[in-house]
Design a protein around this motif. Sequence first.
Motif, PDB file in Angstrom:
ATOM      1  N   ILE A   3       0.852  -1.190  -0.109  1.00  0.00           N
ATOM      2  CA  ILE A   3       0.060  -0.016  -0.002  1.00  0.00           C
ATOM      3  C   ILE A   3       0.832   1.228  -0.004  1.00  0.00           C
ATOM      4  O   ILE A   3       2.057   1.352   0.857  1.00  0.00           O
ATOM      5  N   THR A   4       0.529   2.155  -0.935  1.00  0.00           N
ATOM      6  CA  THR A   4       1.186   3.407  -1.270  1.00  0.00           C
ATOM      7  C   THR A   4       0.721   4.583  -1.181  1.00  0.00           C
ATOM      8  O   THR A   4      -0.071   5.172  -2.034  1.00  0.00           O
ATOM      9  N   PRO A   5       0.126   5.075   0.044  1.00  0.00           N
ATOM     10  CA  PRO A   5      -0.586   6.162   0.102  1.00  0.00           C
ATOM     11  C   PRO A   5       0.053   7.508  -0.414  1.00  0.00           C
ATOM     12  O   PRO A   5       1.177   7.848  -0.398  1.00  0.00           O
ATOM     13  N   SER A   6      -0.909   8.338  -1.217  1.00  0.00           N
ATOM     14  CA  SER A   6      -0.714   9.442  -2.117  1.00  0.00           C
ATOM     15  C   SER A   6      -0.820  10.610  -1.074  1.00  0.00           C
ATOM     16  O   SER A   6      -1.734  10.656  -0.360  1.00  0.00           O
ATOM     17  N   ILE A   7       0.204  11.439  -0.696  1.00  0.00           N
ATOM     18  CA  ILE A   7       0.307  12.732  -0.103  1.00  0.00           C
ATOM     19  C   ILE A   7      -0.556  13.747  -0.811  1.00  0.00           C
ATOM     20  O   ILE A   7      -0.544  14.698  -0.458  1.00  0.00           O
ATOM     21  N   LEU A   8      -0.989  13.507  -1.944  1.00  0.00           N
ATOM     22  CA  LEU A   8      -1.840  14.531  -2.583  1.00  0.00           C
ATOM     23  C   LEU A   8      -3.118  14.938  -1.869  1.00  0.00           C
ATOM     24  O   LEU A   8      -3.541  16.145  -2.165  1.00  0.00           O
ATOM     25  N   ASN A   9      -3.825  14.119  -1.325  1.00  0.00           N
ATOM     26  CA  ASN A   9      -4.622  14.189  -0.245  1.00  0.00           C
ATOM     27  C   ASN A   9      -4.444  14.514   1.275  1.00  0.00           C
ATOM     28  O   ASN A   9      -5.321  14.856   1.877  1.00  0.00           O
ATOM     29  N   ALA A  10      -3.140  14.726   1.341  1.00  0.00           N
ATOM     30  CA  ALA A  10      -2.725  15.085   2.823  1.00  0.00           C
ATOM     31  C   ALA A  10      -2.690  16.941   2.881  1.00  0.00           C
ATOM     32  O   ALA A  10      -2.938  17.490   1.917  1.00  0.00           O
ATOM     33  N   ASP A  11      -2.456  17.177   4.123  1.00  0.00           N
ATOM     34  CA  ASP A  11      -2.292  18.562   4.475  1.00  0.00           C
ATOM     35  C   ASP A  11      -1.007  18.876   4.136  1.00  0.00           C
ATOM     36  O   ASP A  11       0.082  18.791   4.838  1.00  0.00           O
ATOM     37  N   PHE A  12      -0.864  19.803   2.954  1.00  0.00           N
ATOM     38  CA  PHE A  12       0.496  20.288   2.549  1.00  0.00           C
ATOM     39  C   PHE A  12       1.281  21.276   3.316  1.00  0.00           C
ATOM     40  O   PHE A  12       2.402  21.313   3.326  1.00  0.00           O
ATOM     41  N   ALA A  13       0.535  21.649   4.291  1.00  0.00           N
ATOM     42  CA  ALA A  13       1.328  22.474   5.180  1.00  0.00           C
ATOM     43  C   ALA A  13       1.903  21.858   6.296  1.00  0.00           C
ATOM     44  O   ALA A  13       2.840  22.291   7.172  1.00  0.00           O
ATOM     45  N   ARG A  14       1.727  20.580   6.397  1.00  0.00           N
ATOM     46  CA  ARG A  14       2.334  19.691   7.614  1.00  0.00           C
ATOM     47  C   ARG A  14       2.646  18.440   7.040  1.00  0.00           C
ATOM     48  O   ARG A  14       2.280  17.236   7.618  1.00  0.00           O
ATOM     49  N   LEU A  15       3.673  18.268   5.636  1.00  0.00           N
ATOM     50  CA  LEU A  15       3.577  16.947   5.191  1.00  0.00           C
ATOM     51  C   LEU A  15       4.341  15.975   6.145  1.00  0.00           C
ATOM     52  O   LEU A  15       4.153  14.755   5.833  1.00  0.00           O
ATOM     53  N   GLY A  16       5.226  16.610   6.724  1.00  0.00           N
ATOM     54  CA  GLY A  16       6.203  15.520   7.493  1.00  0.00           C
ATOM     55  C   GLY A  16       5.130  14.851   8.672  1.00  0.00           C
ATOM     56  O   GLY A  16       5.282  13.740   8.868  1.00  0.00           O
ATOM     57  N   ALA A  17       4.269  15.746   9.322  1.00  0.00           N
ATOM     58  CA  ALA A  17       3.462  15.097  10.128  1.00  0.00           C
ATOM     59  C   ALA A  17       2.172  14.010   9.675  1.00  0.00           C
ATOM     60  O   ALA A  17       2.060  13.084  10.193  1.00  0.00           O
ATOM     61  N   GLU A  18       1.913  14.580   8.353  1.00  0.00           N
ATOM     62  CA  GLU A  18       1.109  13.570   7.511  1.00  0.00           C
ATOM     63  C   GLU A  18       1.674  12.298   7.291  1.00  0.00           C
ATOM     64  O   GLU A  18       1.149  11.227   7.369  1.00  0.00           O
ATOM     65  N   ILE A  19       2.929  12.320   6.939  1.00  0.00           N
ATOM     66  CA  ILE A  19       3.381  10.993   6.526  1.00  0.00           C
ATOM     67  C   ILE A  19       3.792  10.128   7.843  1.00  0.00           C
ATOM     68  O   ILE A  19       3.617   8.799   7.928  1.00  0.00           O
ATOM     69  N   ALA A  20       4.121  10.943   8.946  1.00  0.00           N
ATOM     70  CA  ALA A  20       4.127  10.175  10.312  1.00  0.00           C
ATOM     71  C   ALA A  20       2.835   9.459  10.778  1.00  0.00           C
ATOM     72  O   ALA A  20       2.895   8.580  11.633  1.00  0.00           O
ATOM     73  N   ARG A  21       1.709  10.024  10.127  1.00  0.00           N
ATOM     74  CA  ARG A  21       0.431   9.265  10.450  1.00  0.00           C
ATOM     75  C   ARG A  21       0.252   7.934  10.007  1.00  0.00           C
ATOM     76  O   ARG A  21      -0.596   7.090  10.293  1.00  0.00           O
ATOM     77  N   MET A  47      11.192  20.025  -3.061  1.00  0.00           N
ATOM     78  CA  MET A  47      10.098  19.512  -2.024  1.00  0.00           C
ATOM     79  C   MET A  47      10.413  17.972  -1.670  1.00  0.00           C
ATOM     80  O   MET A  47      10.290  17.547  -0.535  1.00  0.00           O
ATOM     81  N   VAL A  48      10.788  17.161  -2.792  1.00  0.00           N
ATOM     82  CA  VAL A  48      10.881  15.608  -2.694  1.00  0.00           C
ATOM     83  C   VAL A  48      11.981  15.345  -2.012  1.00  0.00           C
ATOM     84  O   VAL A  48      12.039  14.735  -0.975  1.00  0.00           O
ATOM     85  N   GLU A  49      13.176  16.346  -2.145  1.00  0.00           N
ATOM     86  CA  GLU A  49      14.226  16.063  -1.348  1.00  0.00           C
ATOM     87  C   GLU A  49      14.037  16.232   0.197  1.00  0.00           C
ATOM     88  O   GLU A  49      14.539  15.572   0.852  1.00  0.00           O
ATOM     89  N   ALA A  50      13.328  17.397   0.377  1.00  0.00           N
ATOM     90  CA  ALA A  50      12.967  17.412   1.967  1.00  0.00           C
ATOM     91  C   ALA A  50      12.087  16.388   2.287  1.00  0.00           C
ATOM     92  O   ALA A  50      12.416  16.091   3.601  1.00  0.00           O
ATOM     93  N   LEU A  51      11.146  15.921   1.701  1.00  0.00           N
ATOM     94  CA  LEU A  51      10.410  14.793   2.251  1.00  0.00           C
ATOM     95  C   LEU A  51      11.369  13.740   2.542  1.00  0.00           C
ATOM     96  O   LEU A  51      11.344  12.959   3.215  1.00  0.00           O
ATOM     97  N   ALA A  52      12.341  13.394   1.555  1.00  0.00           N
ATOM     98  CA  ALA A  52      13.107  12.216   1.861  1.00  0.00           C
ATOM     99  C   ALA A  52      13.915  12.609   3.030  1.00  0.00           C
ATOM    100  O   ALA A  52      14.213  11.123   3.754  1.00  0.00           O
ATOM    101  N   ARG A  53      14.048  13.604   3.600  1.00  0.00           N
ATOM    102  CA  ARG A  53      14.807  13.931   4.677  1.00  0.00           C
ATOM    103  C   ARG A  53      13.983  13.559   5.848  1.00  0.00           C
ATOM    104  O   ARG A  53      14.398  13.511   7.062  1.00  0.00           O
ATOM    105  N   ALA A 195      -8.775   7.728   0.225  1.00  0.00           N
ATOM    106  CA  ALA A 195      -9.448   6.815   1.044  1.00  0.00           C
ATOM    107  C   ALA A 195      -8.607   6.706   2.443  1.00  0.00           C
ATOM    108  O   ALA A 195      -9.091   6.472   3.541  1.00  0.00           O
ATOM    109  N   VAL A 196      -7.194   6.912   2.183  1.00  0.00           N
ATOM    110  CA  VAL A 196      -6.412   6.754   3.482  1.00  0.00           C
ATOM    111  C   VAL A 196      -6.498   8.053   4.261  1.00  0.00           C
ATOM    112  O   VAL A 196      -6.989   8.133   5.668  1.00  0.00           O
ATOM    113  N   TYR A 197      -6.458   9.423   3.762  1.00  0.00           N
ATOM    114  CA  TYR A 197      -6.235  10.564   4.283  1.00  0.00           C
ATOM    115  C   TYR A 197      -7.715  11.039   5.012  1.00  0.00           C
ATOM    116  O   TYR A 197      -7.728  12.074   5.564  1.00  0.00           O
ATOM    117  N   SER A 198      -8.725  10.329   4.358  1.00  0.00           N
ATOM    118  CA  SER A 198     -10.037  11.220   4.788  1.00  0.00           C
ATOM    119  C   SER A 198     -10.608   9.998   5.921  1.00  0.00           C
ATOM    120  O   SER A 198     -11.467  10.352   6.417  1.00  0.00           O
TER     121      SER A 198
END
Length: 220
Positions: A3-21, A47-53, A195-198
């Motif tokens: 399962i590969t959740p897409s962060i397109l539906n996450a809160d862009f202002a807090r992507l690090g925290a959204e991934i941690a969920r 942005m991708v480089e920042a997410l990778a960190r 489906a994941v982020y809702s």
Amino acid sequence: MQITPSILNADFARLGAEIARIPSADWIHVDVMDNHFVPNLTFGASMVEALARATETPLDAHLMIEDADRHAPAYVEAGCASVTFHVEAAKAPIRLAREIRAKGARASMALKPATPIEPYEDMLAELDMVLLMTVEPGFGGQRFLDLVLPKIRRTRTLLDSYGVQAWLQVDGGVSLETIGRCAEAGADVFVAGSAVYSADDPDAMVNALRDRAAEASSTA
């Protein structure tokens, strides 16, 4: 079943925290859109480089961009473990797949719903994954297109007949209601965004989706 959740539906202002969920996710799906290949604009390589960190979960970049041959390698350098280019946007897809692999990432080729798989069957061995879009690319939250199910079956048959170990990913409208049909047809990697982020508990939804896919695959 991955399962590969897409962060397109996450809160862009807090992507690090959204991934941690979603600690149970196998990959994090990053939809890169350029407002040319598709009518939407999202992330770039910085942005991708920042997410990778920000996460140890591997990143799966889905490039919905023009001139994929020139831009795709930068996403490997930004830290993506898998890079998907659209065959409709690649002038030399075999060369591009080999370049992505040579840089150390998995190479994946995506096809829009109306693009047939058969013209590309001879290059399947050059790929680590095939992504079949089950909606028109560009926006999250669209309804799943059942008309892609026969193409999923044909792609699985081709992969098996050539002895190719590439994964078969589907992206678009994947939910508890649709994932079973995809798994039964032969998909084994599933992108799910809304489906994941809702869900009240996104990580529980990740596990529920994986269980539903595994159940459908075992009875296929």
